[in-house]
Design a protein around this motif. Structure first.
Motif, PDB file in Angstrom:
ATOM      1  N   ILE A  71       0.842  -1.204   0.000  1.00  0.00           N
ATOM      2  CA  ILE A  71       0.000   0.000   0.000  1.00  0.00           C
ATOM      3  C   ILE A  71       0.875   1.250   0.000  1.00  0.00           C
ATOM      4  CG2 ILE A  71      -1.712   1.323   1.305  1.00  0.00           C
ATOM      5  CD1 ILE A  71      -2.803  -1.317   2.382  1.00  0.00           C
ATOM      6  N   ASP A  72       0.466   2.200  -0.807  1.00  0.00           N
ATOM      7  CA  ASP A  72       1.181   3.475  -0.890  1.00  0.00           C
ATOM      8  C   ASP A  72       1.144   4.173   0.473  1.00  0.00           C
ATOM      9  OD1 ASP A  72       1.121   6.585  -1.397  1.00  0.00           O
ATOM     10  OD2 ASP A  72       2.056   5.650  -3.167  1.00  0.00           O
ATOM     11  N   PRO A  73       2.259   4.743   0.909  1.00  0.00           N
ATOM     12  CA  PRO A  73       2.301   5.406   2.222  1.00  0.00           C
ATOM     13  C   PRO A  73       1.314   6.562   2.380  1.00  0.00           C
ATOM     14  CG  PRO A  73       4.518   5.074   1.386  1.00  0.00           C
ATOM     15  CD  PRO A  73       3.576   4.697   0.279  1.00  0.00           C
ATOM     16  N   SER A  74       0.797   7.103   1.275  1.00  0.00           N
ATOM     17  CA  SER A  74      -0.164   8.213   1.376  1.00  0.00           C
ATOM     18  C   SER A  74      -1.531   7.748   1.895  1.00  0.00           C
ATOM     19  CB  SER A  74      -0.342   8.889   0.018  1.00  0.00           C
ATOM     20  OG  SER A  74      -0.963   8.004  -0.903  1.00  0.00           O
ATOM     21  N   ILE A  75      -1.792   6.447   1.870  1.00  0.00           N
ATOM     22  CA  ILE A  75      -3.064   5.887   2.353  1.00  0.00           C
ATOM     23  C   ILE A  75      -3.032   5.829   3.874  1.00  0.00           C
ATOM     24  CG2 ILE A  75      -4.544   3.840   2.381  1.00  0.00           C
ATOM     25  CD1 ILE A  75      -4.550   5.316  -0.314  1.00  0.00           C
ATOM     26  N   LYS A  76      -4.033   6.458   4.515  1.00  0.00           N
ATOM     27  CA  LYS A  76      -4.092   6.430   5.986  1.00  0.00           C
ATOM     28  C   LYS A  76      -4.874   5.219   6.494  1.00  0.00           C
ATOM     29  CE  LYS A  76      -5.544   8.772  10.113  1.00  0.00           C
ATOM     30  NZ  LYS A  76      -6.778   9.186  10.715  1.00  0.00           N
ATOM     31  N   PHE A 128     -12.566  -5.927  12.473  1.00  0.00           N
ATOM     32  CA  PHE A 128     -11.495  -5.803  13.461  1.00  0.00           C
ATOM     33  C   PHE A 128     -10.656  -4.603  13.072  1.00  0.00           C
ATOM     34  CE2 PHE A 128      -7.225  -6.711  15.034  1.00  0.00           C
ATOM     35  CZ  PHE A 128      -7.474  -7.081  16.338  1.00  0.00           C
ATOM     36  N   GLY A 129     -10.591  -3.607  13.953  1.00  0.00           N
ATOM     37  CA  GLY A 129      -9.822  -2.399  13.682  1.00  0.00           C
ATOM     38  C   GLY A 129      -8.546  -2.374  14.489  1.00  0.00           C
ATOM     39  N   ILE A 130      -7.478  -1.966  13.839  1.00  0.00           N
ATOM     40  CA  ILE A 130      -6.170  -1.889  14.486  1.00  0.00           C
ATOM     41  C   ILE A 130      -5.452  -0.626  14.017  1.00  0.00           C
ATOM     42  CG2 ILE A 130      -5.138  -3.363  12.692  1.00  0.00           C
ATOM     43  CD1 ILE A 130      -3.268  -4.454  14.852  1.00  0.00           C
ATOM     44  N   ARG A 131      -4.718  -0.020  14.918  1.00  0.00           N
ATOM     45  CA  ARG A 131      -3.895   1.147  14.569  1.00  0.00           C
ATOM     46  C   ARG A 131      -2.442   0.698  14.516  1.00  0.00           C
ATOM     47  NH1 ARG A 131      -7.717   4.854  17.894  1.00  0.00           N
ATOM     48  NH2 ARG A 131      -8.790   5.893  16.183  1.00  0.00           N
ATOM     49  N   LEU A 132      -1.771   1.161  13.491  1.00  0.00           N
ATOM     50  CA  LEU A 132      -0.372   0.796  13.262  1.00  0.00           C
ATOM     51  C   LEU A 132       0.488   2.038  13.474  1.00  0.00           C
ATOM     52  CD1 LEU A 132      -1.063  -1.082   9.917  1.00  0.00           C
ATOM     53  CD2 LEU A 132      -0.867  -2.112  12.198  1.00  0.00           C
ATOM     54  N   HIS A 133       1.441   1.937  14.378  1.00  0.00           N
ATOM     55  CA  HIS A 133       2.311   3.071  14.682  1.00  0.00           C
ATOM     56  C   HIS A 133       3.464   3.091  13.684  1.00  0.00           C
ATOM     57  CE1 HIS A 133       0.469   4.242  18.593  1.00  0.00           C
ATOM     58  NE2 HIS A 133      -0.019   3.029  18.458  1.00  0.00           N
ATOM     59  N   LYS A 151       4.731  -1.111  16.038  1.00  0.00           N
ATOM     60  CA  LYS A 151       3.860  -1.274  17.198  1.00  0.00           C
ATOM     61  C   LYS A 151       2.416  -1.263  16.710  1.00  0.00           C
ATOM     62  CE  LYS A 151       2.399   0.855  21.479  1.00  0.00           C
ATOM     63  NZ  LYS A 151       2.228   2.116  22.165  1.00  0.00           N
ATOM     64  N   LYS A 152       1.599  -2.160  17.269  1.00  0.00           N
ATOM     65  CA  LYS A 152       0.201  -2.281  16.881  1.00  0.00           C
ATOM     66  C   LYS A 152      -0.684  -2.044  18.111  1.00  0.00           C
ATOM     67  CE  LYS A 152       1.773  -5.730  13.644  1.00  0.00           C
ATOM     68  NZ  LYS A 152       3.166  -5.618  14.060  1.00  0.00           N
ATOM     69  N   GLU A 153      -1.805  -1.399  17.868  1.00  0.00           N
ATOM     70  CA  GLU A 153      -2.715  -1.055  18.957  1.00  0.00           C
ATOM     71  C   GLU A 153      -4.139  -1.445  18.567  1.00  0.00           C
ATOM     72  OE1 GLU A 153      -4.443   3.165  20.670  1.00  0.00           O
ATOM     73  OE2 GLU A 153      -2.476   3.145  19.730  1.00  0.00           O
ATOM     74  N   PHE A 154      -4.782  -2.240  19.413  1.00  0.00           N
ATOM     75  CA  PHE A 154      -6.174  -2.598  19.179  1.00  0.00           C
ATOM     76  C   PHE A 154      -7.012  -1.331  19.133  1.00  0.00           C
ATOM     77  CE2 PHE A 154     -10.405  -3.517  20.970  1.00  0.00           C
ATOM     78  CZ  PHE A 154     -10.871  -4.399  20.006  1.00  0.00           C
ATOM     79  N   TRP A 155      -7.904  -1.240  18.159  1.00  0.00           N
ATOM     80  CA  TRP A 155      -8.755  -0.063  17.984  1.00  0.00           C
ATOM     81  C   TRP A 155     -10.194  -0.405  18.365  1.00  0.00           C
ATOM     82  CZ3 TRP A 155      -9.521   2.260  12.415  1.00  0.00           C
ATOM     83  CH2 TRP A 155     -10.243   3.446  12.495  1.00  0.00           C
ATOM     84  N   PHE A 156     -10.810  -1.371  17.646  1.00  0.00           N
ATOM     85  CA  PHE A 156     -12.162  -1.793  17.976  1.00  0.00           C
ATOM     86  C   PHE A 156     -12.477  -3.118  17.303  1.00  0.00           C
ATOM     87  CE2 PHE A 156     -12.892   0.412  13.974  1.00  0.00           C
ATOM     88  CZ  PHE A 156     -13.854  -0.357  13.337  1.00  0.00           C
TER      89      PHE A 156
END
Length: 163
Positions: free
Chosen positions: A98-103, A135-140, A151-156
């Motif tokens: 995935i292109d880094p511009s994708i959030k 399943f949502g996850i935030r990627l640092h 680092k990965k963080e559970f979101w929802f």
């Protein structure tokens, strides 16, 4: 920070005996659950920038319901053949490109691989990803290519049964 939604396809039909697994459509419950779950995700304030999907009919149809909720066209969904009955390595390989511009990206696929992938992320205990579960996850990280090591963080987590 990147955001990832891992979404199992909605409930599919086994009505056509002898039908190829790849071509199975959503059943009545799946057709109800997919737009409902898409709406619930949007109500959370999520804005999906990229849709990746297995090309199997049930996954692609689920992705299409989500795309419509987020005012995207079916043609905007990137079909990734390696996501059909994929092991966790295929999820990583698709996401690392995935292109880094994708959030925020959403990936639509199948069990058992989707559950195994979520378990490898090691942010929450999910024994079996339910149909149309999200399943949502935030990627640092600023770069999707770092998904394995960041680092990965559970979101929802949400599913039709929780609503």
């Amino acid at each position: 920070m990147k955001e990832l939604l891992v979404i199992r396809h909605a409930k599919s039909s086994w009505a056509n005996i002898g039908q190829n697994d790849f071509d199975r459509a959503l059943n009545e419950r799946g057709i109800k659950d997919a737009p409902e779950m898409a709406h619930r995700v949007k109500k959370r304030g999520v804005d999906i920038d990229l849709f990746l999907s297995s090309p199997a009919q049930r996954a692609l149809t689920t992705a299409t319901f989500f795309a419509k909720e987020f005012h995207q066209k079916e043609s905007d969904i990137q079909q990734v053949p390696s996501l059909y009955n994929a092991p966790p390595a295929a999820f990583y390989a698709a996401l690392e490109k995935i292109d880094p511009s994708i959030k925020t990206a959403a990936i639509f696929a199948h069990n058992p691989g989707i559950t195994e992938f979520i378990q490898e992320l090691e942010t929450a205990e999910i024994d079996n990803m339910p149909t149309c579960g999200v399943f949502g996850i935030r990627l640092h990280t600023k770069d999707w290519s770092k998904i394995r090591s960041c680092k990965k963080e559970f979101w929802f987590f949400d599913s039709p049964k929780l609503g």
